[in-house]
Design a protein around this motif. Sequence first.
Motif, short mmCIF file in Angstrom:
data_model
loop_
_atom_site.label_atom_id
_atom_site.label_comp_id
_atom_site.label_asym_id
_atom_site.label_seq_id
_atom_site.Cartn_x
_atom_site.Cartn_y
_atom_site.Cartn_z
N LYS A 1 0.14 -47.63 -33.53
CA LYS A 1 1.75 -48.18 -33.07
C LYS A 1 1.66 -48.74 -31.60
O LYS A 1 2.62 -50.06 -31.38
CB LYS A 1 2.67 -47.74 -33.16
N ARG A 2 1.49 -47.78 -30.45
CA ARG A 2 1.99 -47.65 -29.02
C ARG A 2 0.33 -47.69 -28.28
O ARG A 2 0.09 -46.39 -28.74
CB ARG A 2 3.02 -46.17 -28.81
N LEU A 43 3.36 -55.15 -35.35
CA LEU A 43 4.66 -54.90 -34.18
C LEU A 43 3.01 -54.00 -33.53
O LEU A 43 3.77 -52.88 -34.27
CB LEU A 43 5.88 -54.90 -33.97
N GLU A 57 2.88 -52.09 -30.34
CA GLU A 57 3.41 -51.78 -28.44
C GLU A 57 2.64 -51.76 -27.89
O GLU A 57 1.86 -49.98 -28.42
CB GLU A 57 4.92 -51.11 -29.00
N ARG A 58 3.16 -51.46 -26.22
CA ARG A 58 2.07 -51.61 -25.50
C ARG A 58 2.49 -51.61 -23.52
O ARG A 58 3.45 -51.82 -23.82
CB ARG A 58 1.14 -52.48 -25.65
N GLU A 59 2.17 -50.58 -23.47
CA GLU A 59 2.47 -50.79 -21.41
C GLU A 59 0.82 -51.10 -21.05
O GLU A 59 0.76 -49.87 -21.34
CB GLU A 59 3.15 -49.56 -21.66
N THR A 107 10.23 -51.61 -34.84
CA THR A 107 9.37 -51.08 -33.50
C THR A 107 9.70 -49.05 -33.82
O THR A 107 9.89 -48.51 -34.72
CB THR A 107 10.48 -51.06 -32.42
N GLU A 108 9.25 -48.54 -33.15
CA GLU A 108 8.70 -46.98 -33.13
C GLU A 108 9.70 -46.83 -33.46
O GLU A 108 9.94 -45.84 -34.46
CB GLU A 108 7.77 -46.18 -31.79
#
Lengths: 462, 66, 66, 66, 66, 66, 66
Positions: A152-153, A180, A182-184, B52-53
Motif C-alpha cells: 500500500k505504501r 490507491l 501511496e508513495r514517497e 488511504t492507509e
Amino acid sequence: MSAEPKIFSLKQVLQSIRKTIEERYQSLYWVKAEMHKLNRYPSGHCFPELLQKEDGKIVAQISGTIWKQNFERINQRFMEVVKEPLKDDLTLLMQIRISFHEVYGLSLEIVDIDPSYSLGELQRERLETLKKLKELRLIDANQQLDFPLLPKRIAVISAPASKGLNDFYQVLENNKYGYLIERELFPAYVQGDLAINSIIEQLRVLRGRTDDFDIVVIVRGGGGEVGLSCYNNFLLCKEIADFPLPVLTGIGHSTNLTVAEMIAFRNAITPTELGEFLIQTFREFDLEVRDLGERLEANTLYFIEQRLLELGRNSEKLHGKTKETLLRRNHELEQSGQLLRHRTERFIADQKRLQENYQQKIAEKSMRYTQTERNGIDQILYRLENSVEKTLINQTRNLKDFEQTVRLLDPINVLNRGYSITTINGKIPTEKDLKEGATLETRTKEFILQSTLTHKEKRDEQ
Amino acid sequence: MSNKMTYTDAYEELQQIVSDIEDGEITVDVLSAKVKRASELIKVCKEMLTATEVDVKKILDDLSED
Amino acid sequence: MSNKMTYTDAYEELQQIVSDIEDGEITVDVLSAKVKRASELIKVCKEMLTATEVDVKKILDDLSED
Amino acid sequence: MSNKMTYTDAYEELQQIVSDIEDGEITVDVLSAKVKRASELIKVCKEMLTATEVDVKKILDDLSED
Amino acid sequence: MSNKMTYTDAYEELQQIVSDIEDGEITVDVLSAKVKRASELIKVCKEMLTATEVDVKKILDDLSED
Amino acid sequence: MSNKMTYTDAYEELQQIVSDIEDGEITVDVLSAKVKRASELIKVCKEMLTATEVDVKKILDDLSED
Amino acid sequence: MSNKMTYTDAYEELQQIVSDIEDGEITVDVLSAKVKRASELIKVCKEMLTATEVDVKKILDDLSED
C-alpha cells in the motif's frame, strides 16, 4: 690537476634524456594500470593519472596523455563494448608510447584502450559481488522476506522527473480499478558511479522509516543501456539484500541482469512493468476478497440449506422409526399371542400324552404284576412237586434201609450161610455160663444139636 | 495479539470464517454473528484497496474493538 | 421449552431421541412423550434456522449492495 | 386390571406367563386362568399401542403441516 | 369322587398308584380296585383337560377375533 | 373252602404248606391231604389271578373306549 | 395188624424194633419174632407209601391238567 667542469645547459641535458629515451623506447607497449582520474580538459585532451597499487599502497604512478582525437575514438569503442564511458578508477589495458618532453616531462601517451579487458573486469566485479553476498548468506535475504498483503505504501528511489518515474506513476495512478497506492519519492542518482552512494544513502534513510512503508522500489528508465555497472557494486547490493523491507527493481534495460536485480525481492524489466505488477497484486487481492464474499454467501446459504435438510432427515427418521417401533411392538404382541396359543396347545397335548402314557403304563404294570404272581404260583407248585417227591423218596429209602437191616439181623439168614448158633438155656452164652458140663444147644440150618461143654480156652487173638 | 488489527489479521480472520462455514465447522447458533463479522471484514478489505492507509487503520481499529 | 435453548442443544437432544427410538430403547409408555418432544425440537430448530436465514440474508444483501 | 399398569409391566407379565407355560411351570388347574390373564394383557397392550399410534400420528401430522 | 379334586391331586394320586403297582406294593386282592381308581382318575384328568382345552380355545379364539 | 378267603390268605397258607413239606414236617399220613389242600389253594390263586386280570382288562378297555 | 395203624405208628414201631435188634439184647427166639414183626411193619409202610404216592400223583396230575 684540475680542470674546469663541463657545464651543460638544461636544454642540452633534457635533450640528451629525450634522445636516450627515444632511442631506448621506440615501440608501443601494452600496460595494465588503474586510471585514477581521467582529467579531461576543455580542449578535449585528457591527462589521466595512472597508478598501480599493492596492498592499498601506491607503488607506481605516472601521468598519461590521451590526445583529443584518440580519446574520441577510444571512448566510442569503449561505450559500444562495455556499455560504460571511460571514467575514473577503472583498471584498463592500454597501449602506450613513452614520451619525454623538455617542457612537459615524462608521460605515457595512451594511443588505445582494450575495451574487452574492461568488460572482463566488470564481469569480474559482478562475480566478486555475488561471491561475497553468498559468503555473507545475503544472496536471497531480501527474497526471503514476506511480501506485504498489499504494497500500500511504497518508498520510491528514483531520479526526480525522470521518464522511468513518470511511467511508473502513470501506471499506479491510472489504474481503472481505483486502487490507491501511496508513495514517497527518495531522490537519488540511479545510474553511473554516483548512483552507488546516492542509493545507499537513501536506503539508510529508509531504514529509519520502515514502519511507514511496505516496500521500496528502485526505478530508472530512459537511460539506455549505459551506466548500469553501479548495480553490480558490492556495497549497494549488500545494502539492498540486507534491507528489512522488500526492495523491488525496475531499472529498464535489456542486457544481462545486474546483481542488484538478481538479489532484489523482485525485478521488473521496466518501471511500467513494476507498476503493473503492483496493480496486479491489488487486483489479485481484490479478486480474492470478492471470491471470499461469494464463498461466504454461497456457503452460508448452503450451510443453512444443509441444516434444513438435516432437520428434514431427522423428521423423516422420526416418522419412520416411530412407525417401525409401533409395528415391531405390534408384531411382538402378535407373536406373543401366537406363542401363547402354540404353547398352551402344546401344554395340553403334553398333558394328554401323559394321561395316555399313564393309561398304557397301568395296563402294562397290571399285566406284569399278575404275570409275576402267576410265576410265583408256578414256582410254588414246582416246589410242592419237588418236596413231595423228595419226601416220598426219603421214606422209600428209609423203609429199604430198614428192610436191609432186618434181613441182615434175621438169624435164619446166618444159618443159611453155614453158621450155627450156640446157646445155653436159650441165651448166647457169657463167661459165667461156660462151665464144664454145661449143656450147649447148637442150631444149624436144618438141625438143633444138644452137647455138653468139656473144654474151654481163651482165643489168643482177643 | 495487539489490539491493533493489521491488514493481514483482517484478511486471515476473514479466510478462517469463510473456511469454517465451508467446512461446516460452526453451529447455527453463531452463524449470524460469524457472517456479520465476515461481512465487516470484507468491507474493510475492500477499503484497503482504495482508501488511504490512515482511513483503513481507523476502520481496523474499530473492528479490533469488537 | 426455554428460549434459552441453543440450536446445538436442541439438535443434539433431537438426534438422541431419534437414535433412542431407532435402537428400540424407548418403551411404548414414553413413546408419545418422546415423539412429542422431538417434534417440538424440530419446530424450534426450524424457527431458529428461519430466523438465522433472514438475518444472514440481510447481512449478505447489504454486503452485495456496497 | 388396573389402568395404572404400564405397557412394560403388562408385556413383561405376558411374557412371563408364556414362558411359564412353555417351561411347564404351571398346572392344568390354573392354565385357563393364566391364558385368560395373558389374553387380557395382550388386549391391554394392543389398546395401549393403538392409543399411542393415534397420539403419535397426530403429533407427526401436526409437524408435517408446519 | 369329589368334584373338588384338582387335576394336580388326581394326577399325583394316579402317579402314586402306578408307582405302587410297579413296585409291587399292592396285593392281588386290591389290584382291580387300584386299577379302577386309576382309570377313574385318568377319566377325571381327561375331562378336566378337555374342559380346559375348550375354555382356553374360546379365550384364544376371542383374542384372535379382536 | 370259603369264598371269603383272600388271595393273600390262600397264598400264605400255600407257602406254609410247601415250606412244611420242604422242611420234612409233614408225615406221610397227612401228605396227601396237604398236597390236596395246596393244590386247591393253587387253583384258587390262579382263579383269582385270572379273575383279576379279566377285571383289569375290562376296566382298561372301558377306559380306552371313552 | 389193625387197619387203624398209621404210617407214623408203624414207622416208629419199626424204628424201635430195629434199634432193639441192633442192641442185641434179645434172645434168638425173640429176635426171630422181632424180625418177623419188623418185616410186617415194613410191608405195611410200603403199602401206605405206595398208596400215598399214587394219591399225590393223581392230585398233582389233576392240577397240572387244569
